[in-house]
Design a protein around this motif. Structure first.
Motif, PDB file in Angstrom:
ATOM      1  N   PRO A   1       0.801  -1.346   0.172  1.00  0.00           N
ATOM      2  CA  PRO A   1       0.106  -0.057  -0.009  1.00  0.00           C
ATOM      3  C   PRO A   1       0.821   1.375   0.166  1.00  0.00           C
ATOM      4  CG  PRO A   1      -1.084  -1.665   1.379  1.00  0.00           C
ATOM      5  CD  PRO A   1       0.196  -2.090   0.964  1.00  0.00           C
TER       6      PRO A   1
ATOM      7  N   VAL B   1       2.303   2.030  -3.539  1.00  0.00           N
ATOM      8  CA  VAL B   1       1.177   2.425  -4.441  1.00  0.00           C
ATOM      9  C   VAL B   1       0.737   3.856  -4.144  1.00  0.00           C
ATOM     10  CG1 VAL B   1      -1.542   2.171  -4.813  1.00  0.00           C
ATOM     11  CG2 VAL B   1       0.051   0.081  -4.722  1.00  0.00           C
ATOM     12  N   VAL B   2       0.453   4.399  -2.737  1.00  0.00           N
ATOM     13  CA  VAL B   2       0.598   5.703  -2.570  1.00  0.00           C
ATOM     14  C   VAL B   2       1.604   6.679  -2.832  1.00  0.00           C
ATOM     15  CG1 VAL B   2       0.187   7.242  -0.447  1.00  0.00           C
ATOM     16  CG2 VAL B   2      -1.361   5.228  -0.613  1.00  0.00           C
TER      17      VAL B   2
ATOM     18  N   HIS C   1      -4.373   7.882   2.847  1.00  0.00           N
ATOM     19  CA  HIS C   1      -4.998   7.139   1.919  1.00  0.00           C
ATOM     20  C   HIS C   1      -5.249   5.701   2.313  1.00  0.00           C
ATOM     21  CE1 HIS C   1      -2.493  10.043  -0.248  1.00  0.00           C
ATOM     22  NE2 HIS C   1      -3.356   9.836  -1.213  1.00  0.00           N
TER      23      HIS C   1
ATOM     24  N   VAL D   1      -5.697   1.750   0.676  1.00  0.00           N
ATOM     25  CA  VAL D   1      -5.559   1.018  -0.676  1.00  0.00           C
ATOM     26  C   VAL D   1      -6.234  -0.362  -0.516  1.00  0.00           C
ATOM     27  CG1 VAL D   1      -3.651   0.218  -1.948  1.00  0.00           C
ATOM     28  CG2 VAL D   1      -3.191   2.441  -0.930  1.00  0.00           C
TER      29      VAL D   1
ATOM     30  N   VAL E   1      -5.729   3.023  -5.006  1.00  0.00           N
ATOM     31  CA  VAL E   1      -6.175   3.827  -3.994  1.00  0.00           C
ATOM     32  C   VAL E   1      -7.733   4.099  -3.794  1.00  0.00           C
ATOM     33  CG1 VAL E   1      -6.108   6.191  -3.111  1.00  0.00           C
ATOM     34  CG2 VAL E   1      -3.805   5.045  -4.277  1.00  0.00           C
TER      35      VAL E   1
END
Length: 129
Positions: A5, A8-9, A97, A99, A104
């Motif tokens: 995660p 990804v963020v 955020h 995920v 997201v």
């Protein structure tokens, strides 16, 4: 191995802040929502990306200061350097955020809407509409 995660963020923020809006748009879920200062209630994916190109063209630098991750939740504190026709400023922001499945799904944004950078950005966007 799928991205964490936090990865990804970080990739999403880097894409968005650098003005790669198409890439950023593909990194969020269709049911993505956000909450932010100066915006009443929850906003949708289309609202989040409306005018994104106009906003990001004033960003000259993006720096992550600190990031924490716990499960699907990622909290990031970062700075933006803003350059507008009326001047330059740096603004601290924080986003939380969530995920799921590598996308997201939400963000809760915190920033000082009275900060000089926010005022400069608001004025520059208002002058170009």
């Amino acid at each position: 191995m799928p991205a964490s995660p936090a990865q990804v963020v970080t990739a999403f923020l880097q894409a968005f802040m650098s003005g790669d809006i198409d890439r950023a748009r593909h990194m969020v879920s269709e049911d993505f929502w956000f909450q932010a200062p100066l915006h009443d209630g929850r906003g949708s994916k289309s609202t989040y990306f409306a005018g994104a190109e106009a906003k990001t063209r004033f960003i000259r630098a993006f720096r992550i200061l600190r990031q924490w991750a716990e499960g699907a939740d990622v909290s990031t504190v970062y700075e933006l350097d803003i350059h507008t026709p009326d001047g330059d400023a740096t603004m601290a922001m924080s986003e939380w955020h969530t995920v799921h499945a590598g996308l997201v799904t939400s963000t809760y944004m915190v920033f000082d809407s009275s900060a000089r950078a926010a005022q400069l950005l608001g004025h520059a966007l208002g002058a170009h509409h």
